[in-house]
Design an enzyme around this catalytic site. Structure first.
Site, PDB file in Angstrom:
ATOM      1  N   GLU A 179      60.582  -9.249 -31.782  1.00 21.73           N
ATOM      2  CA  GLU A 179      59.924  -9.912 -30.655  1.00 21.73           C
ATOM      3  C   GLU A 179      60.830 -10.138 -29.460  1.00 21.73           C
ATOM      4  OE1 GLU A 179      58.078 -13.722 -31.454  1.00 21.73           O
ATOM      5  OE2 GLU A 179      59.638 -14.297 -32.852  1.00 21.73           O
ATOM      6  N   ASN A 184      41.171 -21.944 -19.663  1.00 21.35           N
ATOM      7  CA  ASN A 184      41.931 -21.424 -20.803  1.00 21.35           C
ATOM      8  C   ASN A 184      40.947 -21.294 -21.953  1.00 21.35           C
ATOM      9  OD1 ASN A 184      43.714 -20.988 -22.943  1.00 21.35           O
ATOM     10  ND2 ASN A 184      44.197 -23.164 -23.136  1.00 21.35           N
TER      11      ASN A 184
END
Lengths: 581, 384
Positions: free
Chosen positions: A461, A97
């Site tokens: 969103e 990540n």
């Protein structure tokens, strides 16, 4: 901003990894994969969401393994770019990540030495580096240390080898937590996947490398063995479950009265350090919804306390000259927002006092800031922030209250009741107006301007309807050209100094044919006459008016998205904590 | 053994209290009725519990999520009837199961008596059987159920608690559960009628006060919070965390007081009173036989008996409530009642309000110096 997880213990690793990745999905969900070691390394990876088609991923054998759920940065989301990545010999698997900035150069160098790359990711360079080092010395922690010393950028990574009991974890500017169970150990981007198994966790620091086996954890920093404290987590498993609600978002919306009350109670006796009273310059840095909370704070601070404040997007902060002194407040739900962390580091380097407002115990920002205020929102799983926003407002309003000599304590202790009343309201008329709209404008003045921005953000969103928040006065300077009977306007029009001019603005918008949904104080007799839908809110003071208006806008966005059948908890292209700049 | 609790219906006859919550979620002795039902099941070792939610489902689900006992939640999207509600749970049912209403109290011993039978129902004698399904028995088996008859042939009524098999689902053709039971009987299946010991249903809002008295008998005293040493407490009294009881207050149990309340000084809380959380009772106020829900404030010098106050009410000083008998139209049928006042949520009143046998709706504002006797004030009214 991906989610990673590792497990080593007595149980089969694959089912635990699959369940864990589902909990980490909020961090990214365009592809996923897991690898387990059982003599040899087996890998299953796929484009798409693990919660939709985990397929046979849970059937891999082996009691140790690693997993990944991805939010693409380098290389489009497809099967081959999904993690884990393996080395040329298929003996090492790795999940990552973060972003490796010098990967192109490393990749050229590795290809020259004969390595074969099978993906377009930056991550694959790391696994080949580890492969080379591991071949040299056959000591996995040492190989990972040598490999990461070559990396520039951010990473949280887990390395699994077929012939080695240890899983190696390394962290630099991306979060990583170890969970200490009973003869089993978890490693993950955050604590949610391990809540079911243990409450004892260790937060790693930047530069740490951990060698993890089922019953032991050794952590190294700059080649030296270090001890990190074991911390106890008080979040319960239920907090992270949907528990009968259709979506996490609606569950979290309904938790807000309790969250607000808990946060107010929890910060009741938190004393403000002296520097608040020095009236030094105050700067607020944040992104997204946290930025909107910061803007509410700026208005209230200037209005209630006559203290001027500067507000910056965390990503823009560094392009202005930094304040030379004073207080810099960073607001981040996850405590991992890369831009906010960078801004706070910069502020610290300029000798400013830093205050963090975050929801996550032990997150990076809590190590960085001089002081931390926790919002008590509990885990927030839905990508769209709701209860964490309300908890941020609670902390910020409490700071205002302390500034004003506790003048507003009773108001704040009572405010959750107004939020509860909003949850009981019927907003179906508004939803009917919004669901067919191509664009929706949200307008407000003063502290209701950031509330309008937040409402519009929620709408776009999760419903994918284009929505814009504007300071009501600005609409005339351009956006008026877009108004028509297809563009509903949601106007926040509370009693106070902005009321009269808002009424004029609403009339102007009505004259352009836009359907107007007015949100005002209950008992208002003007508004129902001039608007198409009137939503009366309880709230006798500015604090509760801000809170109730915020919650009603969340509900409008949620129910609109629900009517449109959107994927509310995991909207397309997004991830919850933005850990890249 | 599985159990299905039906908590999807509103309970219209209990308005105004069911405007913002289903009847099963009304707090009696500071716990929603459904929690007593879940308790009774758990005491019988039944932990596989499915709750059907519908009306105000978010509030019910939020509440169930916070319980120590995990329950499974299923949603009935439209409230068409009890049989239809049970169908929502069908995919979760594996074998024999108990179905029971979430808004009636039942004692654990009665559940123990029915749970091992595959087709049985709990029955109970009731003084006003016409409000229920009246049951006709022969040799201990149910021969007929007559739903709400004008002239009841017997005092024996159905409690709505059944022990059933998975086959039962094929009999649900109408939306009503009783019809499906009748169809089961008609198909030749024998259903045993088993007497229940302690079963309580609140048909009308004032019936909740009786339920409140019943539940308060079982409380164990706990004294948390800050209690002035000049407070006098008698009998079983529960005081929650963070509550403050001011000096010279007298509390005569059974009484429960939730968390973060501010009571007194100089108040008198008489028996059979349940006070929720974050409630304020200002000085010189006397109350008894009353339920006060969360976040409500009662002004000083008030007198409150035989009453129910909803959540978030702000009642100014010198409120005076007295108990008289009166007739109220409930769902178009005149009903005799005896109580003080029943207030919905978010009622705001000015000083010197007098209420007798009066139902006040939700979001009502009443100016001071008003008097009501045997009246109903509708939701969202402004009384000047």
């Amino acid at each position: 901003m991906c989610g990673i997880i590792g497990y080593t213990g007595k149980k089969n690793a694959a089912p635990i990894l699959v369940e864990g990745l589902k909990k980490l999905e909020y961090r990214g969900y365009d592809s996923f994969g897991i690898a387990t070691a059982d003599g040899a390394i087996s890998v299953i990876k796929k484009e798409g969401r693990i919660s939709n088609h985990a397929g046979n991923a849970g059937t891999l054998k082996g009691t140790r393994g690693i997993g990944h759920t991805r939010w693409a940065t380098h290389g489009i989301p497809n099967d081959k770019n999904a993690h884990p990545h393996t080395d040329c010999t298929n003996r090492i698997a790795l999940v990552h990540n973060g972003i490796i900035e010098n990967y192109a150069e490393l990749k050229r160098e590795l290809i020259k030495r004969g390595h074969v790359f099978r993906s377009d990711t930056d991550t694959e360079a790391i696994v080949h580096l580890v492969e080379e080092e591991y071949a040299k010395q056959h000591d996995l922690p040492e190989a990972v240390r040598a490999a990461v010393s070559r990396l520039k950028g951010s990473y949280a990574l887990l390395v699994l080898a077929s012939d080695e009991e240890t899983i190696v974890a390394a962290r630099m500017a991306s979060p990583l937590v170890l969970g200490i169970g009973d003869a089993e150990t978890f490693i993950a981007s955050d604590i949610t996947p391990m809540l079911e198994y243990t409450e004892r966790v260790i937060f790693l620091d930047d530069g740490d490398i951990a060698a993890v086996t089922r019953d032991d954890v050794s952590i190294y920093h700059n080649c030296e063995r270090v001890e990190r404290p074991v911390e106890l987590i008080d979040w319960s498993v239920e907090d992270g479950k949907k528990g009968g609600f259709a979506h996490y978002m609606v569950k979290e919306i309904y938790e807000q009265p309790q969250v607000f009350y808990n946060t107010i109670r929890g910060t009741d006796d938190a004393s403000l350090p002296d520097y608040y009273r020095m009236k030094d310059p105050i700067t607020i840095v944040a992104c997204g919804s946290s930025y909107h909370a910061g803007m509410v704070f700026k208005y209230l601070l200037e209005e209630c306390c006559q203290v001027p404040a500067r507000l910056d997007y965390a990503s823009e902060f560094r392009y202005y000259p930094s304040p030379a002194s004073g207080l810099v407040i960073g607001i981040t739900q996850s405590g991992e927002t890369a831009d906010t962390l960078v801004a706070l580091r910069l502020a610290k380097a300029h000798n400013c006092h830093t205050l963090a407002i975050t929801n996550v115990l032990g997150s990076t920002v809590t190590r960085l800031a001089d002081t931390t205020f926790y919002m008590r929102a509990g885990p927030e799983i839905s990508v769209a922030a709701t209860k964490s926003f309300i908890a941020q407002l609670a902390v910020l309003m409490q700071i205002i209250n302390k500034f004003c000599g506790n003048n507003h304590s009773d108001t704040l202790l009572d405010a959750h009741t107004a939020i509860e009343e909003v949850l009981l309201m019927d907003i179906s008329e508004t939803v009917a107006l919004c669901e067919n709209a191509r664009s929706i404008f949200y307008v407000g003045r003063g502290p209701f301007y950031p509330v309008a921005l937040e409402g519009a953000l929620k709408m776009k969103e999760i419903s994918y309807i284009h929505a814009e928040g504007y300071a009501a006065g600005e609409l005339k300077h351009g956006p008026f050209a877009l108004l028509s009977d297809k563009t509903p306007v949601i106007a926040l029009c509370m009693p106070g100094e902005t009321y009269d001019v808002m009424i004029s603005n609403i009339k102007e918008m009505k004259a352009r044919g836009s359907p107007v949904i007015a949100i005002g104080r209950n008992g208002d007799t003007n508004l129902p006459e001039i608007c198409d839908v009137f939503i009366p809110l309880p709230g006798a003071n500015i604090f509760t008016q801000i809170l109730t208006a915020t919650v009603v806008l969340q509900l409008i966005a949620y129910h609109t998205a629900e009517t449109l059948g959107r994927d509310i908890d995991r909207p397309r292209n997004l991830a919850k904590s933005v850990t890249v700049e | 053994m599985q159990a299905v609790i039906l908590a999807a219906g509103e309970g219209k006859r209990v308005r105004p209290l069911t405007k913002n919550r289903p009847k099963a979620m009304i707090q009696v002795a500071n716990r929603p009725i459904i929690e007593y039902v879940i308790d009774a099941l758990v005491k019988n070792g039944i932990r596989d519990i499915i709750v059907v939610v519908g009306y105000r489902k978010e509030l019910v689900t939020r509440y169930l999520n916070n319980l120590d006992i995990p329950v499974e939640v299923v949603v009935q999207n439209k409230q068409l009837g009890t049989g239809h509600a049970l169908l929502a749970a069908e995919p979760k049912i594996q074998g024999n199961f108990i179905v029971l209403p979430g808004d009636n109290y039942i004692d654990p011993a009665s559940i123990a008596r029915i749970k091992d039978h595959s087709n049985a129902m709990l029955v109970k004698e009731h003084p006003s059987p016409s409000n229920f399904g009246v049951v006709m028995l022969s040799n201990g088996h149910v021969t007929q159920i007559i739903e709400k008859p004008a002239h009841a042939p017997s005092f024996l009524v159905s409690t709505g608690i059944y022990s059933l098999t998975k086959d039962f689902f094929s009999h649900i053709r109408e939306n009503n559960l009783t019809d499906a039971i009748s169809s089961l009987i008609a198909s030749g299946v024998k259903i045993q009628g088993i007497p229940a010991d302690d079963w309580q249903d609140a048909i009308y809002p004032w019936d909740l006060l009786k339920m409140n008295r019943r539940f308060l008998q079982n409380i164990s005293p706990t004294h948390d919070g800050t209690i002035s040493r000049h407070v006098s407490i008698h009998g079983a009294v529960q005081i929650g965390k963070g509550s403050t009881i001011g000096p010279n207050t007298v509390i005569n149990g059974p009484v429960v007081i939730g968390n973060d309340c501010r009571i007194g000084p100089n108040c008198c809380i008489q028996p059979n009173t349940s006070i929720g959380s974050r409630v304020g009772v200002e000085p010189f106020t006397v109350m008894g036989d009353t339920i006060v829900m969360d976040d409500t404030t009662i002004g000083s010098h008030s007198r409150v008996f035989d009453s129910i106050m909803g959540e978030r009410c702000k009642l100014a000083d010198h409120l005076s409530i007295s108990t008289i008998t009166g007739i109220h139209d409930i769902e178009c049928s005149p009903t005799r009642s005896e109580f003080g006042a029943i207030l919905g949520d978010s009622v705001v009143s000015g000083p010197f309000l007098i209420l007798k046998n009066t139902l006040v709706g939700n979001n009502v504002t009443i100016e001071g110096n008003t008097s009501f006797s045997s009246r109903q004030v509708q939701d969202n009214s402004l009384v000047i």
